[in-house]
Design an enzyme around this catalytic site. Sequence first.
Site, PDB file in Angstrom:
ATOM      1  N   ARG A 171       0.865  -1.181   0.000  1.00 12.65           N
ATOM      2  CA  ARG A 171       0.000   0.000   0.000  1.00 12.65           C
ATOM      3  C   ARG A 171       0.897   1.224   0.000  1.00 12.65           C
ATOM      4  O   ARG A 171       2.058   1.164   0.409  1.00 12.65           O
ATOM      5  CB  ARG A 171      -0.932   0.014   1.217  1.00 12.65           C
ATOM      6  CG  ARG A 171      -0.217   0.089   2.546  1.00 12.65           C
ATOM      7  CD  ARG A 171      -1.180   0.014   3.717  1.00 12.65           C
ATOM      8  NE  ARG A 171      -0.487   0.172   4.984  1.00 12.65           N
ATOM      9  CZ  ARG A 171      -0.222   1.327   5.543  1.00 12.65           C
ATOM     10  NH1 ARG A 171      -0.573   2.456   4.957  1.00 12.65           N
ATOM     11  NH2 ARG A 171       0.408   1.392   6.710  1.00 12.65           N
ATOM     12  N   ARG A 175      -2.776  10.845   1.151  1.00 17.42           N
ATOM     13  CA  ARG A 175      -3.602  11.677   2.037  1.00 17.42           C
ATOM     14  C   ARG A 175      -4.204  12.826   1.251  1.00 17.42           C
ATOM     15  O   ARG A 175      -3.486  13.539   0.544  1.00 17.42           O
ATOM     16  CB  ARG A 175      -2.754  12.257   3.172  1.00 17.42           C
ATOM     17  CG  ARG A 175      -2.158  11.209   4.079  1.00 17.42           C
ATOM     18  CD  ARG A 175      -1.388  11.888   5.194  1.00 17.42           C
ATOM     19  NE  ARG A 175      -0.564  10.913   5.897  1.00 17.42           N
ATOM     20  CZ  ARG A 175       0.530  11.215   6.564  1.00 17.42           C
ATOM     21  NH1 ARG A 175       0.936  12.470   6.598  1.00 17.42           N
ATOM     22  NH2 ARG A 175       1.223  10.290   7.186  1.00 17.42           N
ATOM     23  N   ARG A 279      19.428   9.864  -0.860  1.00 13.30           N
ATOM     24  CA  ARG A 279      19.006  11.008  -0.052  1.00 13.30           C
ATOM     25  C   ARG A 279      20.209  11.698   0.561  1.00 13.30           C
ATOM     26  O   ARG A 279      21.300  11.129   0.652  1.00 13.30           O
ATOM     27  CB  ARG A 279      18.019  10.588   1.034  1.00 13.30           C
ATOM     28  CG  ARG A 279      18.540   9.565   2.027  1.00 13.30           C
ATOM     29  CD  ARG A 279      17.440   9.172   3.000  1.00 13.30           C
ATOM     30  NE  ARG A 279      17.880   8.169   3.966  1.00 13.30           N
ATOM     31  CZ  ARG A 279      17.148   7.712   4.973  1.00 13.30           C
ATOM     32  NH1 ARG A 279      15.917   8.177   5.160  1.00 13.30           N
ATOM     33  NH2 ARG A 279      17.615   6.807   5.808  1.00 13.30           N
ATOM     34  N   GLU A 299      23.603   9.220   1.161  1.00  8.58           N
ATOM     35  CA  GLU A 299      23.348   7.794   1.402  1.00  8.58           C
ATOM     36  C   GLU A 299      23.228   7.067   0.062  1.00  8.58           C
ATOM     37  O   GLU A 299      22.367   7.385  -0.752  1.00  8.58           O
ATOM     38  CB  GLU A 299      22.062   7.654   2.223  1.00  8.58           C
ATOM     39  CG  GLU A 299      21.785   6.266   2.710  1.00  8.58           C
ATOM     40  CD  GLU A 299      20.603   6.241   3.672  1.00  8.58           C
ATOM     41  OE1 GLU A 299      19.654   5.487   3.389  1.00  8.58           O
ATOM     42  OE2 GLU A 299      20.602   6.986   4.674  1.00  8.58           O
ATOM     43  N   TYR A 347      12.572  -6.460   8.342  1.00  7.24           N
ATOM     44  CA  TYR A 347      12.877  -5.054   8.576  1.00  7.24           C
ATOM     45  C   TYR A 347      12.013  -4.530   9.713  1.00  7.24           C
ATOM     46  O   TYR A 347      10.789  -4.572   9.656  1.00  7.24           O
ATOM     47  CB  TYR A 347      12.652  -4.196   7.327  1.00  7.24           C
ATOM     48  CG  TYR A 347      13.073  -2.769   7.588  1.00  7.24           C
ATOM     49  CD1 TYR A 347      14.416  -2.437   7.592  1.00  7.24           C
ATOM     50  CD2 TYR A 347      12.134  -1.799   7.911  1.00  7.24           C
ATOM     51  CE1 TYR A 347      14.829  -1.150   7.890  1.00  7.24           C
ATOM     52  CE2 TYR A 347      12.538  -0.514   8.204  1.00  7.24           C
ATOM     53  CZ  TYR A 347      13.885  -0.188   8.203  1.00  7.24           C
ATOM     54  OH  TYR A 347      14.293   1.075   8.512  1.00  7.24           O
ATOM     55  N   ASP A 349      11.273  -1.266  12.469  1.00  8.26           N
ATOM     56  CA  ASP A 349      11.525   0.066  12.992  1.00  8.26           C
ATOM     57  C   ASP A 349      11.954  -0.069  14.457  1.00  8.26           C
ATOM     58  O   ASP A 349      11.786  -1.124  15.070  1.00  8.26           O
ATOM     59  CB  ASP A 349      10.260   0.931  12.895  1.00  8.26           C
ATOM     60  CG  ASP A 349      10.001   1.406  11.472  1.00  8.26           C
ATOM     61  OD1 ASP A 349      10.978   1.640  10.734  1.00  8.26           O
ATOM     62  OD2 ASP A 349       8.814   1.536  11.094  1.00  8.26           O
TER      63      ASP A 349
END
Length: 368
Positions: A171, A175, A279, A299, A347, A349
């Site tokens: 997904r 917004r 970035r 990076e 992965y 967080d």
Amino acid sequence: MKYDYLIVGAGIFGSVFAYEAKKRNKTCLVIDKRNHRGGNIYCENVNGINIHKYGAHIFHTNDKEIWDYVNQFAEFNNYINSPIAFAKGKFYNLPFNMNTFYQLWGTKTPAEAQIKIQEQKKAFGKENPQNLEEQAISLVGKDIYDTLIKEYTEKQWGRKASELPSFIIRRLPVRFTFDNNYFNDKYQGIPIGGYNVIIDNLLKDIEVKTETDFFENREYFESIADKVVFTGQIDEFFGYQFGTLEYRSLKFEHETLDIENYQGNAVVNYNDAEYPFTRIIEHKHFEFGKQEHTVITREFPDKWEIGKEAYYPINDDENQQKFEQYKALAQNTKNVIFGGRLAEFRYYDMHQIIGSALVKIKKEFNEN
């Protein structure tokens, strides 16, 4: 001395486990092959600026229990992650929101933006997307995909988007409000003084040895503790007997500049393929620094091979099948606890790693 736990890896998982074990009157030795503690959240202070040495880390969670837990070890500022993307010669706000749609199409209302996206999904989308490219276009349309997803994703993963599995983008947050808050979590921020404050408080009064590689003296290390908590690569632990799992690696290029403000934002993504980096991070903005100089980090995505740092597990079908074999071995390995993103090939967080460590502790001490 015989320890209750040898903890391999002084990152967030190992540090939380060591802290909790010590609270339960257990002895721990923490070892790490790097020359510092903290794993990937380690910060290096450069002329008063805390550098996120291994990429930007912004703490965020909706879980009040995890938020309260981490606030025992550091005070957090109110930093809100609002990255910007530079693509096709223009700046765009992230995540995809009304600012992005206005910058892309000039649409001024949610209804106008919704019509634009729906038209493109209908024209270019697929009912059963077979790869990441088809999945992304089916979710957000061709303009957003071509401008803000395609080249960035291909740089990040080192493969064409049409060759990547669709599940990588299950997904995409879209917004229809003018809201640049990337995570949109209730609790978020950066620890004041950097992440080392958290690690130092977690590992206070716990024996830690850096520049110490478990695999260089494995038999000895396994002999000095009743149990091993292993946070490294699960395939390496088992001698790669089912083959190597695949990861993406990263390279970082740090630069100190004699100017006050380089890019005006902590994180700016460079989406186009012409830039080899994904970035640029300007670290002082994480802590609202007022120094007269600044430090930036470029990076670069990098192909992983044995000997390089593994950052992102590649969770495609082939790798998952291998991991399930390693996982079965791990479940039948006595006196070893596997935890963290490399040991669990997932992965995470930061808040998820802390949650995982706390779950493992409760299981270990039969507190569920």
